[in-house]
Design a protein around this motif. Sequence first.
Motif, PDB file in Angstrom:
ATOM      1  N   GLY A 118       0.975  -0.824   0.191  1.00 52.67           N
ATOM      2  CA  GLY A 118      -0.046   0.082  -0.042  1.00 52.67           C
ATOM      3  C   GLY A 118       0.709   0.855  -0.386  1.00 52.67           C
ATOM      4  N   GLY A 144       1.970  -2.078  -4.774  1.00 52.91           N
ATOM      5  CA  GLY A 144       0.665  -1.362  -4.597  1.00 52.91           C
ATOM      6  C   GLY A 144       0.562  -1.806  -5.550  1.00 52.91           C
ATOM      7  N   ALA A 170      -0.777  -2.198   3.160  1.00 47.83           N
ATOM      8  CA  ALA A 170      -2.624  -1.931   2.387  1.00 47.83           C
ATOM      9  C   ALA A 170      -4.000  -2.488   2.926  1.00 47.83           C
ATOM     10  N   SER A 201      -8.637  -1.173   2.798  1.00 47.82           N
ATOM     11  CA  SER A 201      -9.661  -0.887   2.358  1.00 47.82           C
ATOM     12  C   SER A 201     -10.833  -1.415   3.222  1.00 47.82           C
TER      13      SER A 201
END
Length: 274
Positions: free
Chosen positions: A14, A38, A92, A94
């Motif tokens: 990320g 990423g 990383a 979400s």
Amino acid sequence: MTVEVSGRSVLLTGAGSGIGRAAAVEFARRGARLTLTGRREEPLRETAGLVEEAGGEAQVVAGNVVEPGDRERVVRSAVERFGGLDVLVNNAGSVRAGRLEGMEEDEIRAQLEVNLTAPILLTREALPALRENGGDVSEAAVVNVSSGFGLAAMPFYSVYGATKAGIAHFGESLRRELYGEGVHVMNIYPGATETPMMDTNEAGPELGFQYESPEAVAQALVEGLEAGELNVVRGAEDRSQMAESGREDPRQADEQIASMKDDLLAAVQGHRSL
């Protein structure tokens, strides 16, 4: 045991924006050599440029750590370019906020895969290289970027909070599994941070979202790693109070949060970064 950063090989997921980009620059200032990964190459190239401006060295390996082949490729690239792997930063992530019944199944699965399954599997892939480089003077390390929601549960973040609590418990368990074997594991719990991931979140201080810069989080991450910390908690006092309240008197915590629930939903229901 402390974890040396200067001259060591760091794999950072990320890395194209937010905390990941800021961490790359902070590592570079302290002499680390970075493998940046990423999904999109262009932002990674921009981060690599900032790393070089800070006096560091970086390679870009675009890929999606959800994919087995990409996980293997990024670890191999770090080892081949820099002669090994010393530090893995699972950054990383979400998010999809809102009521659970309003989420699509693929939105739920994406959070589980990116925030929890992929970093666990990437860590498994990286462990042989980390073990090889962990030594008597300075340990190798795994850093898991959790969240304040991994400590104190909030409504409308049920899936996200579950993944962030999960990665934290993974880190704690793995730390004990690897104790004395040359690989340290540290968890960091950022609060609300001024990153692109938060652009669609409209909650402010009145709802408990006190924002700080990604640079501040990155500095705390690297300093905590160098000091051999086990956990780094941002917004520690408020976050600790919320977590303690949830444990000691969960009904009262429920009632306190209920008083702002409607306003919170209105502010975060569009919070999405998948």
